[in-house]
Design an enzyme around this catalytic site. Structure first.
Site, short mmCIF file in Angstrom:
data_model
loop_
_atom_site.label_atom_id
_atom_site.label_comp_id
_atom_site.label_asym_id
_atom_site.label_seq_id
_atom_site.Cartn_x
_atom_site.Cartn_y
_atom_site.Cartn_z
N ALA A 66 15.12 104.77 -38.01
CA ALA A 66 15.36 105.49 -36.76
C ALA A 66 15.48 106.98 -37.02
O ALA A 66 14.94 107.81 -36.28
CB ALA A 66 16.62 104.97 -36.07
N SER A 124 34.09 115.11 -41.21
CA SER A 124 35.08 116.16 -40.95
C SER A 124 35.31 116.34 -39.45
O SER A 124 36.30 116.95 -39.05
CB SER A 124 34.63 117.49 -41.56
N TYR A 175 30.87 111.28 -31.03
CA TYR A 175 30.59 111.08 -32.46
C TYR A 175 31.88 111.09 -33.27
O TYR A 175 32.11 110.22 -34.12
CB TYR A 175 29.64 112.17 -32.97
N VAL A 184 21.85 122.73 -39.12
CA VAL A 184 21.65 124.17 -38.98
C VAL A 184 20.87 124.79 -40.14
O VAL A 184 19.98 125.62 -39.92
CB VAL A 184 23.00 124.89 -38.77
#
Length: 331
Positions: A45, A132, A155, A199
């Site tokens: 996926a 985290s 999440y 990022v």
């Protein structure tokens, strides 16, 4: 990565879920280099077949194409396995905000399936990718494992629920678990494409195309960026650690923070060594992203003390290697 100083001897049979993903494929490669038998479970996926293409030539490597949301598949994958490194998940805060149901199904129900399968197969220990993001709105820095806040995204909730389930499976069924709270992992094989790309690879791809990277906010948000080889080391140490170090969670990071403006500056410098024009590309700024934590910095003393964790790569060392990999593979 050379992990000979963390030799797994005698060699084990290790299941890596999400083994075709960014972190999982690096784990599979390192474990095979150390002479272990590795089973990779992935439904592709988000994982990529090219990440593990070179591993099929190794007789110790087995691929099971399947989904952790299917208990029968999880049972099959865990059969005869000594340890599980559970990396399979749907990452990304924005993805979970856009589609909380699928994130929950994979990250919570899928995780529960893996716990049940590991328990029933007699797996010695399940090491899982925590996050985290569990620190939520806690403003304390650095982040210490036993001080968390309210989750800021679906999440984050799913990853915290993983920790709760892991604790229950140890206390109720005796399954040893270790949770690894990853802090902004980056490095080779990290996908730069797609709506939910991380990022660093996203910025690298923009800069290589001579386009302005877009920073969410004013660039002051900071992260404890963690090179992939540090993460591989910590997973190995989590397997090797004695029982006194199990049944808890650990921060996995370098222990330094870098803001986004500094990050782009480093990327422009390192990419500029290949293409000097990149150094002059301007930066664009957009609105802050919903669910983002402003600052993140890990206290890694617990991992150092209980597991002997000794991360070898700071942000500069890791970025130099990552940038070279991207330049050679994506240009």
């Amino acid at each position: 990565m050379n992990i000979k100083h963390l030799a797994l001897a005698p060699s084990f049979h290790i299941l890596v879920t999400g083994g075709a993903g960014f972190i999982g494929s690096n784990l599979c490669e390192a474990l095979l280099q150390n002479g272990n038998k590795v089973t990779c479970l992935d439904n592709f996926a988000t994982g990529k077949k090219e990440n593990i293409a070179q591993l099929h030539a190794d007789q110790n490597f087995t691929l099971i194409e399947g989904d952790i949301r299917d208990l029968e598949t999880c049972n099959k994958a865990c059969t005869g396995v000594d340890y599980v490194l559970h990396q399979a998940a749907l990452g990304s805060v924005p993805r979970s905000i856009n589609d909380p149901i699928t994130s929950n199904a994979v990250n919570v129900s899928g995780f529960l399936n893996m716990l049940v399968a590991a328990r029933d197969s007699g797996v010695k220990r399940l090491v899982y990718a925590a996050s985290s993001s569990t620190y939520g709105d806690s403003k304390s820095l650095p982040k210490v494992e036993d001080v968390i806040g309210k989750p800021l995204s679906p999440y984050a909730i799913t990853k915290y629920v993983n920790e709760l389930y892991a604790d229950i499976f140890n206390s109720t069924y005796g399954l040893e678990t270790i949770g690894l709270r990853y802090f902004n992992v980056f490095g080779r094989k990290q996908d730069p494409n797609g709506a939910y790309a991380a990022v660093i690879p996203k910025f690298v791809l923009k800069l290589m195309a001579h386009e302005s990277p877009v920073i969410n906010g004013d660039g002051s948000y900071s992260r404890d960026f963690t090179y992939i080889d540090n993460v591989v080391e910590m997973n190995i140490r989590a397997i090797l650690g004695d029982s006194d170090a199990a049944n808890t969670v650990y921060n996995v990071a370098y222990g330094e923070r870098t803001n986004l403006n500094e990050l782009v500056g480093l990327l422009k410098t390192y990419l500029g060594a290949f293409d000097p024009e990149i150094k002059n590309i301007p930066i664009s700024y957009g609105p802050n992203r919903q669910g983002d934590v402003p600052h993140s910095l890990a206290d890694i003393s617990k991992a150092k003390h209980l597991l002997g964790y000794a991360p070898q790569f700071n942000i500069e060392q890791g970025l130099k290697q990552a940038v070279q990999w991207y330049w050679e593979n994506l240009k």
